[in-house]
Design an enzyme around this catalytic site. Structure first.
Site, PDB file in Angstrom:
ATOM      1  N   GLY A  91      19.693 -21.479  21.124  1.00  0.00           N
ATOM      2  CA  GLY A  91      20.790 -22.030  21.921  1.00  0.00           C
ATOM      3  C   GLY A  91      20.427 -22.244  23.382  1.00  0.00           C
ATOM      4  O   GLY A  91      21.299 -22.482  24.214  1.00  0.00           O
TER       5      GLY A  91
ATOM      6  N   HIS B  84      20.728 -11.959  11.886  1.00  0.00           N
ATOM      7  CA  HIS B  84      20.684 -12.935  12.982  1.00  0.00           C
ATOM      8  C   HIS B  84      20.669 -12.175  14.312  1.00  0.00           C
ATOM      9  O   HIS B  84      21.313 -11.133  14.449  1.00  0.00           O
ATOM     10  CB  HIS B  84      21.899 -13.875  12.904  1.00  0.00           C
ATOM     11  CG  HIS B  84      21.754 -15.056  13.804  1.00  0.00           C
ATOM     12  ND1 HIS B  84      22.028 -14.995  15.154  1.00  0.00           N
ATOM     13  CD2 HIS B  84      21.332 -16.322  13.570  1.00  0.00           C
ATOM     14  CE1 HIS B  84      21.783 -16.178  15.702  1.00  0.00           C
ATOM     15  NE2 HIS B  84      21.355 -17.001  14.763  1.00  0.00           N
TER      16      HIS B  84
ATOM     17  N   GLU C   2      13.072 -16.658  14.338  1.00  0.00           N
ATOM     18  CA  GLU C   2      13.860 -17.207  15.436  1.00  0.00           C
ATOM     19  C   GLU C   2      13.592 -16.421  16.715  1.00  0.00           C
ATOM     20  O   GLU C   2      14.203 -15.363  16.933  1.00  0.00           O
ATOM     21  CB  GLU C   2      15.351 -17.118  15.106  1.00  0.00           C
ATOM     22  CG  GLU C   2      15.753 -17.843  13.845  1.00  0.00           C
ATOM     23  CD  GLU C   2      17.224 -18.235  13.879  1.00  0.00           C
ATOM     24  OE1 GLU C   2      17.503 -19.426  13.715  1.00  0.00           O
ATOM     25  OE2 GLU C   2      18.078 -17.362  14.097  1.00  0.00           O
TER      26      GLU C   2
ATOM     27  N   GLU D  43      22.140 -12.641  16.981  1.00  0.00           N
ATOM     28  CA  GLU D  43      23.456 -12.414  17.591  1.00  0.00           C
ATOM     29  C   GLU D  43      24.114 -11.180  16.986  1.00  0.00           C
ATOM     30  O   GLU D  43      24.830 -10.452  17.659  1.00  0.00           O
ATOM     31  CB  GLU D  43      24.328 -13.669  17.436  1.00  0.00           C
ATOM     32  CG  GLU D  43      23.864 -14.771  18.379  1.00  0.00           C
ATOM     33  CD  GLU D  43      24.132 -16.177  17.910  1.00  0.00           C
ATOM     34  OE1 GLU D  43      24.921 -16.381  16.968  1.00  0.00           O
ATOM     35  OE2 GLU D  43      23.519 -17.108  18.492  1.00  0.00           O
TER      36      GLU D  43
ATOM     37  N   LYS E 272      27.905 -20.942  12.891  1.00  0.00           N
ATOM     38  CA  LYS E 272      28.410 -19.855  13.753  1.00  0.00           C
ATOM     39  C   LYS E 272      29.951 -19.861  13.761  1.00  0.00           C
ATOM     40  O   LYS E 272      30.565 -20.186  12.756  1.00  0.00           O
ATOM     41  CB  LYS E 272      27.827 -19.954  15.166  1.00  0.00           C
ATOM     42  CG  LYS E 272      26.314 -20.091  15.146  1.00  0.00           C
ATOM     43  CD  LYS E 272      25.697 -19.849  16.480  1.00  0.00           C
ATOM     44  CE  LYS E 272      24.214 -20.156  16.387  1.00  0.00           C
ATOM     45  NZ  LYS E 272      23.446 -19.679  17.509  1.00  0.00           N
TER      46      LYS E 272
ATOM     47  N   SER F 258      16.624 -23.972  18.769  1.00  0.00           N
ATOM     48  CA  SER F 258      16.727 -25.281  19.425  1.00  0.00           C
ATOM     49  C   SER F 258      16.006 -26.393  18.669  1.00  0.00           C
ATOM     50  O   SER F 258      15.393 -27.272  19.283  1.00  0.00           O
ATOM     51  CB  SER F 258      16.242 -25.202  20.881  1.00  0.00           C
ATOM     52  OG  SER F 258      17.024 -24.277  21.606  1.00  0.00           O
TER      53      SER F 258
ATOM     54  N   ASN G   5      23.496 -23.266  10.552  1.00  0.00           N
ATOM     55  CA  ASN G   5      24.311 -22.095  10.882  1.00  0.00           C
ATOM     56  C   ASN G   5      25.410 -22.554  11.845  1.00  0.00           C
ATOM     57  O   ASN G   5      25.160 -22.784  13.019  1.00  0.00           O
ATOM     58  CB  ASN G   5      23.408 -21.032  11.542  1.00  0.00           C
ATOM     59  CG  ASN G   5      24.210 -19.837  12.031  1.00  0.00           C
ATOM     60  OD1 ASN G   5      25.384 -19.670  11.692  1.00  0.00           O
ATOM     61  ND2 ASN G   5      23.575 -18.993  12.838  1.00  0.00           N
TER      62      ASN G   5
HETATM   63  C1  PEP Z   1      20.544 -20.126  15.361  1.00  0.00           C
HETATM   64  O1  PEP Z   1      21.542 -19.655  15.889  1.00  0.00           O
HETATM   65  O2  PEP Z   1      20.132 -19.663  14.297  1.00  0.00           O
HETATM   66  C2  PEP Z   1      19.865 -21.233  16.042  1.00  0.00           C
HETATM   67  C3  PEP Z   1      18.657 -21.516  15.698  1.00  0.00           C
HETATM   68  O3  PEP Z   1      20.588 -21.878  17.026  1.00  0.00           O
HETATM   69  P1  PEP Z   1      20.112 -23.190  17.857  1.00  0.00           P
HETATM   70  O4  PEP Z   1      19.538 -24.171  16.861  1.00  0.00           O
HETATM   71  O5  PEP Z   1      21.352 -23.674  18.508  1.00  0.00           O
HETATM   72  O6  PEP Z   1      19.079 -22.711  18.832  1.00  0.00           O
END
Ligand code: PEP
Length: 250
Positions: A173, A95, A167, A97, A11, A213, A9
């Site tokens: 992040g 997601h 997630e 976000e 973003k 992460s 992703n």
């Molecule tokens: C994400 O935004 O779906 C995600 C898992 O980000 P990160 O790997 O940076 O934690």
């Protein structure tokens, strides 16, 4: 057997030129077609570029969002029809976000899931609890509800096309990774939720990714968990060597 799926992703990162560069490097570096499905989700403006670079490769394209309607007066939104035209196979929905900054509800996310399936696009449905939910021991309730609401009114024949991405919001992040125990327990729980809602055959087919992460140094442990069928990768998907190391670990 579920084929694992690693999705990047991107973003709101990488313009068209940077997209051509990274997609080109992935095309050359991806040595495991057939064993692991690889998907990238660039920003909308880079999808066309990525589609050209990845034509006739085993790397699939995902969009990061979609509007549930095919067309209309929805300024700034993107129709699923446009995504089909660009060669997308997957679309990320729900997601955290988007849930947090754009106030997307389970119902709106479910409308997107239904639209995508009707257009033969595969949803990557993200679910996950916030830190306060976990601290108050509500994480199973929250995630179970997001799964059930996200797949409301979906036929069992369609369910296996949906990828669920677990997630935990507190791990996205932040560099904080859920423990292997927390991840595997939640993935097992999600599979049970799908089993109760549909049946065990369908539940056994649905792929459940972990996201939060994931990096080259923790990928093998996470991806080796029995109920983990891949990863949704944010930050580490922007660097060729990191993303390919995660694919290789898978
Ligand atoms: C994400 O935004 O779906 C995600 C898992 O980000 P990160 O790997 O940076 O934690």
């Amino acid at each position: 057997m579920r084929t694992p799926i690693i999705a990047g992703n991107w973003k709101m990162h990488l313009n068209r030129c940077q997209t051509a560069q990274l997609a080109g490097e992935l095309k050359v570096g991806h040595k495991w077609p057939g064993q692991v499905e690889v998907v990238i989700a660039p920003p909308f403006t880079s999808l066309g570029t990525a589609a050209e670079v990845l034509q006739d490769t085993p790397i699939s394209l995902a969009a990061q969002n979609v509007h549930p309607k095919d067309q209309g007066a929805f300024t700034g939104e993107i129709s699923p029809v446009f995504l089909v035209e660009l060669g997308c196979e997957y679309v990320i929905v729900g997601h955290s976000e988007r849930r947090e900054y754009f106030l997307e509800s389970d119902d709106f996310i479910n409308q997107k899931v239904k639209t995508l399936l009707a257009k033969n696009l595969k949803p990557i449905l993200c679910v996950g609890e916030r830190l306060e939910h976990r601290e108050q021991n509500q994480h199973y309730d929250i995630v179970g509800e997001q799964v059930i609401n996200g797949v409301a009114q979906i036929e069992s024949t369609e369910m296996e096309k949906i990828v669920i991405a677990y997630e935990p919001v507190w791990a996205i992040g932040t560099g904080k990774v859920a423990t292997s125990e927390q991840i595997d327990e939640m993935h097992l729980f999600i599979r049970k939720v799908i089993e109760r809602r549909f049946n065990s055959d369908i539940a056994a087919k649905v792929r459940i990714q972990y996201g939060g992460s994931v990096k080259p140094d923790n990928a093998a442990e996470i991806l080796g968990l029995p109920n983990v069928d891949g990863a949704l990768v944010g930050g580490a998907s922007l660097k060729t060597s990191d993303f390919l190391a995660i694919v290789k670990a898978c």
